[in-house]
Design a protein around this motif. Structure first.
Motif, PDB file in Angstrom:
ATOM      1  N   ALA A 106       4.069  -2.934   3.515  1.00 50.45           N
ATOM      2  CA  ALA A 106       3.880  -4.299   3.038  1.00 50.45           C
ATOM      3  C   ALA A 106       3.324  -5.191   4.137  1.00 50.45           C
ATOM      4  N   SER A 107       2.503  -6.128   3.735  1.00 47.57           N
ATOM      5  CA  SER A 107       1.993  -7.128   4.665  1.00 47.57           C
ATOM      6  C   SER A 107       1.820  -8.440   3.923  1.00 47.57           C
ATOM      7  N   GLY A 108       1.848  -9.541   4.683  1.00 49.30           N
ATOM      8  CA  GLY A 108       1.624 -10.847   4.089  1.00 49.30           C
ATOM      9  C   GLY A 108       2.829 -11.464   3.415  1.00 49.30           C
ATOM     10  N   LEU A 109       3.993 -10.860   3.607  1.00 46.55           N
ATOM     11  CA  LEU A 109       5.212 -11.445   3.044  1.00 46.55           C
ATOM     12  C   LEU A 109       6.381 -11.206   3.990  1.00 46.55           C
ATOM     13  N   ALA A 110       7.423 -12.009   3.825  1.00 48.20           N
ATOM     14  CA  ALA A 110       8.630 -11.840   4.635  1.00 48.20           C
ATOM     15  C   ALA A 110       9.423 -10.681   4.056  1.00 48.20           C
ATOM     16  N   PHE A 111       9.092  -9.504   4.494  1.00 43.01           N
ATOM     17  CA  PHE A 111       9.543  -8.257   3.864  1.00 43.01           C
ATOM     18  C   PHE A 111      11.058  -8.200   3.698  1.00 43.01           C
ATOM     19  N   SER A 112      11.789  -8.587   4.719  1.00 43.13           N
ATOM     20  CA  SER A 112      13.246  -8.456   4.660  1.00 43.13           C
ATOM     21  C   SER A 112      13.868  -9.356   3.600  1.00 43.13           C
TER      22      SER A 112
ATOM     23  N   VAL B 233       0.845  -1.187   0.000  1.00 43.26           N
ATOM     24  CA  VAL B 233       0.000   0.000   0.000  1.00 43.26           C
ATOM     25  C   VAL B 233       0.883   1.241   0.000  1.00 43.26           C
ATOM     26  N   GLU B 234       0.796   1.993  -1.096  1.00 40.28           N
ATOM     27  CA  GLU B 234       1.561   3.237  -1.200  1.00 40.28           C
ATOM     28  C   GLU B 234       0.775   4.390  -0.584  1.00 40.28           C
TER      29      GLU B 234
END
Length: 122
Positions: free
Chosen positions: A24-30, A5-6
C-alpha cells in the motif's frame, strides 16, 4: 494517490501453497483495516478475510478458515495472505482492499487493488 498492489499469485497444484502480498502507498496504512476478497469464475466478488489495525482482529470466511492466514507489517505498509492446502475451488482473482471498518462487506472498503490471479489445478 492511494495505491494497493497485489503480487504473489500464480498456478499451483491442489495441496500447494502461495503467499500473496499487498503493498500500500498513499495512505496511513496502520489506520486501515485490510481485507482480502476473491472473484471465482462466474461468481461475484466475495469476502475472504480481514485484519484489523493492530493485527489483533482477524476474521475468516468459513471456506478458508484453518488454511489461510492473514498478517500485516505496518512498518512495510504491506498485508500478506498465506494460503496453504489450496483447493481447485480457491481458483479466483484475489483482491486486497483497505477500509476503516471491520467488515465483510465490499462497500465498507474504500480502496482496492487490481487483483492477482490464483489458479489451483487438481
Amino acid at each position: 494517490q492511494v495505491q494497493l498492489v497485489e503480487s504473489g499469485g500464480g498456478s499451483v497444484q491442489a495441496g500447494g501453497a502461495l503467499r500473496l502480498s499487498c503493498a500500500a502507498s498513499g495512505l496511513a496504512f496502520s489506520g486501515y483495516v485490510m481485507g482480502w476478497f476473491r472473484r471465482a469464475p462466474g461468481k461475484e466478488r466475495g469476502f475472504v478475510v480481514y485484519i484489523g489495525w493492530g493485527a489483533g482482529n482477524t476474521y475468516y470466511a468459513d471456506s478458508v478458515k484453518g488454511r489461510f492466514t492473514i498478517s500485516r507489517d505496518n512498518a512495510k505498509n504491506t498485508s500478506y495472505l498465506q494460503m496453504n492446502s489450496l483447493k481447485p475451488e480457491d481458483t479466483a482473482v484475489y483482491y486486497c482492499a483497505a477500509g476503516q471498518l471491520l467488515s465483510t462487506r465490499l462497500n465498507a472498503y474504500n480502496y482496492w487493488g487490481q487483483g492477482t490471479q490464483v489458479t489451483v489445478s487438481s
